[in-house]
Design a protein around this motif. Structure first.
Motif, PDB file in Angstrom:
ATOM      1  N   GLU A   1      82.625   7.107  -1.040  1.00 21.74           N
ATOM      2  CA  GLU A   1      81.992   7.847  -2.353  1.00 21.74           C
ATOM      3  C   GLU A   1      81.556   9.338  -1.815  1.00 21.74           C
ATOM      4  O   GLU A   1      81.949  10.470  -2.471  1.00 21.74           O
ATOM      5  CB  GLU A   1      80.858   7.070  -2.896  1.00 21.74           C
ATOM      6  CG  GLU A   1      81.283   5.776  -3.557  1.00 21.74           C
ATOM      7  CD  GLU A   1      82.162   6.202  -4.642  1.00 21.74           C
ATOM      8  OE1 GLU A   1      81.684   7.090  -5.570  1.00 21.74           O
ATOM      9  OE2 GLU A   1      82.964   5.426  -5.156  1.00 21.74           O
ATOM     10  N   VAL A   2      81.212   9.337  -0.781  1.00 26.53           N
ATOM     11  CA  VAL A   2      80.718  10.824  -0.333  1.00 26.53           C
ATOM     12  C   VAL A   2      81.677  11.614   0.013  1.00 26.53           C
ATOM     13  O   VAL A   2      81.822  12.782  -0.260  1.00 26.53           O
ATOM     14  CB  VAL A   2      79.460  10.580   0.850  1.00 26.53           C
ATOM     15  CG1 VAL A   2      78.981  11.916   1.390  1.00 26.53           C
ATOM     16  CG2 VAL A   2      78.207  10.045   0.303  1.00 26.53           C
TER      17      VAL A   2
ATOM     18  N   VAL B   1      75.925   3.540  -5.922  1.00 23.98           N
ATOM     19  CA  VAL B   1      75.745   3.901  -4.550  1.00 23.98           C
ATOM     20  C   VAL B   1      74.293   3.658  -4.112  1.00 23.98           C
ATOM     21  O   VAL B   1      73.952   3.226  -3.255  1.00 23.98           O
ATOM     22  CB  VAL B   1      76.182   5.586  -4.421  1.00 23.98           C
ATOM     23  CG1 VAL B   1      75.785   5.684  -2.889  1.00 23.98           C
ATOM     24  CG2 VAL B   1      77.630   5.746  -4.323  1.00 23.98           C
TER      25      VAL B   1
ATOM     26  N   SER C   1      84.618  11.576  -1.192  1.00 24.67           N
ATOM     27  CA  SER C   1      85.303  11.828  -2.592  1.00 24.67           C
ATOM     28  C   SER C   1      84.667  12.858  -3.349  1.00 24.67           C
ATOM     29  O   SER C   1      85.257  13.692  -3.975  1.00 24.67           O
ATOM     30  CB  SER C   1      85.789  10.656  -3.359  1.00 24.67           C
ATOM     31  OG  SER C   1      86.688   9.735  -2.668  1.00 24.67           O
ATOM     32  N   HIS C   2      83.311  12.435  -3.414  1.00 24.85           N
ATOM     33  CA  HIS C   2      82.651  13.285  -4.499  1.00 24.85           C
ATOM     34  C   HIS C   2      81.418  14.312  -3.798  1.00 24.85           C
ATOM     35  O   HIS C   2      80.639  14.724  -4.596  1.00 24.85           O
ATOM     36  CB  HIS C   2      81.813  12.291  -5.535  1.00 24.85           C
ATOM     37  CG  HIS C   2      82.902  11.396  -6.066  1.00 24.85           C
ATOM     38  ND1 HIS C   2      83.748  11.833  -7.094  1.00 24.85           N
ATOM     39  CD2 HIS C   2      83.204   9.923  -5.848  1.00 24.85           C
ATOM     40  CE1 HIS C   2      84.233  10.962  -7.467  1.00 24.85           C
ATOM     41  NE2 HIS C   2      84.030   9.745  -6.687  1.00 24.85           N
TER      42      HIS C   2
ATOM     43  N   TYR D   1      74.546   8.647  -7.388  1.00 24.57           N
ATOM     44  CA  TYR D   1      75.310   7.663  -8.327  1.00 24.57           C
ATOM     45  C   TYR D   1      74.500   5.973  -8.287  1.00 24.57           C
ATOM     46  O   TYR D   1      73.968   5.912  -7.397  1.00 24.57           O
ATOM     47  CB  TYR D   1      76.651   7.401  -7.997  1.00 24.57           C
ATOM     48  CG  TYR D   1      77.411   8.794  -8.101  1.00 24.57           C
ATOM     49  CD1 TYR D   1      77.108   9.821  -8.731  1.00 24.57           C
ATOM     50  CD2 TYR D   1      78.668   8.806  -7.732  1.00 24.57           C
ATOM     51  CE1 TYR D   1      77.773  10.989  -8.867  1.00 24.57           C
ATOM     52  CE2 TYR D   1      79.506   9.757  -7.803  1.00 24.57           C
ATOM     53  CZ  TYR D   1      79.150  11.039  -8.322  1.00 24.57           C
ATOM     54  OH  TYR D   1      79.956  12.273  -8.360  1.00 24.57           O
TER      55      TYR D   1
ATOM     56  N   LYS E   1      76.383  14.487  -3.442  1.00 24.50           N
ATOM     57  CA  LYS E   1      75.947  14.088  -5.018  1.00 24.50           C
ATOM     58  C   LYS E   1      76.124  12.642  -5.353  1.00 24.50           C
ATOM     59  O   LYS E   1      75.459  11.998  -6.072  1.00 24.50           O
ATOM     60  CB  LYS E   1      76.301  15.051  -6.191  1.00 24.50           C
ATOM     61  CG  LYS E   1      78.006  14.703  -6.363  1.00 24.50           C
ATOM     62  CD  LYS E   1      78.574  15.520  -7.559  1.00 24.50           C
ATOM     63  CE  LYS E   1      80.030  15.348  -7.672  1.00 24.50           C
ATOM     64  NZ  LYS E   1      80.487  16.407  -8.686  1.00 24.50           N
ATOM     65  N   ALA E   2      77.138  12.109  -4.529  1.00 27.16           N
ATOM     66  CA  ALA E   2      77.433  10.504  -4.722  1.00 27.16           C
ATOM     67  C   ALA E   2      76.311   9.894  -4.365  1.00 27.16           C
ATOM     68  O   ALA E   2      76.127   8.685  -4.862  1.00 27.16           O
ATOM     69  CB  ALA E   2      78.788  10.248  -3.834  1.00 27.16           C
ATOM     70  N   THR E   3      75.517  10.351  -3.512  1.00 26.38           N
ATOM     71  CA  THR E   3      74.342   9.539  -3.269  1.00 26.38           C
ATOM     72  C   THR E   3      73.381   8.968  -4.569  1.00 26.38           C
ATOM     73  O   THR E   3      72.567   8.275  -4.223  1.00 26.38           O
ATOM     74  CB  THR E   3      73.476  10.061  -1.878  1.00 26.38           C
ATOM     75  OG1 THR E   3      73.054  11.395  -2.376  1.00 26.38           O
ATOM     76  CG2 THR E   3      74.497  10.051  -0.696  1.00 26.38           C
TER      77      THR E   3
END
Length: 165
Positions: A76-77, A90, A79-80, A87, A83-85
């Motif tokens: 996730e981190v 996540v 890919s995004h 979500y 800021k994915a942390t």
């Protein structure tokens, strides 16, 4: 008897994971895992070293879950970005990881057999958490890792030197 319901929940989750590992991504499953782990933390805190029999049943699966969720968070981190942390899914994964760390920390603190802890739990624990901590971005790192390691070093002192090398 005390752990019958949490153990049944744990087994049901593991069965769902065997059917499809992607079931572990479901919010309800992550919530159940976190609740089950929190229950185990409280029981471990209350009964101390005799919790060993329960931890032995859970430990290998806990390490597998820790690694699996670590991998998903890293994806996730990647890919995004950081800021994915933030979500929600996540954050749920990170809660499961944190509760795993808390349970191990609580047991290490309460353990009366540092040699057993050093031999049986520390090598797979270090394998699971240290590489993840090193490879994670700062936002994905959990301070609970440092707290756990401080307890491990304090409680086990020189007994784990071979595992750190």
């Amino acid at each position: 008897k005390l752990m019958e319901i949490p153990n049944l929940t744990w087994q049901e989750i593991l069965l769902k994971a065997q059917q499809s590992v992607n079931n572990l991504k479901e919010p309800t499953i992550m919530k159940q895992l976190a609740h089950c782990l929190k229950t185990n933390v409280r029981v471990c805190r209350a009964i101390g070293h005799p919790f060993l029999t329960q931890l032995v049943k859970l430990f290998a699966h806990m390490m597998e879950l820790y690694k699996w969720y670590s991998g998903l968070i890293a994806q996730e981190v990647s890919s995004h970005g950081a800021k994915a942390t933030k979500y929600s899914h996540v954050r749920s994964m990170r809660i499961v990881k944190r509760e795993i760390l808390r349970l191990v920390q609580e047991f290490v603190q309460k353990s009366e057999d540092p040699d057993y802890v050093t031999n049986m739990f520390i090598p797979p624990l270090l394998e699971a958490i240290l590489l993840d901590y090193k490879q994670s971005c700062a936002d994905a790192r959990d301070a609970q890792v440092l707290s756990l390691m401080a307890v491990v070093v304090s409680k086990l002192q020189g007994k784990m030197a071979r595992d750190v090398n």
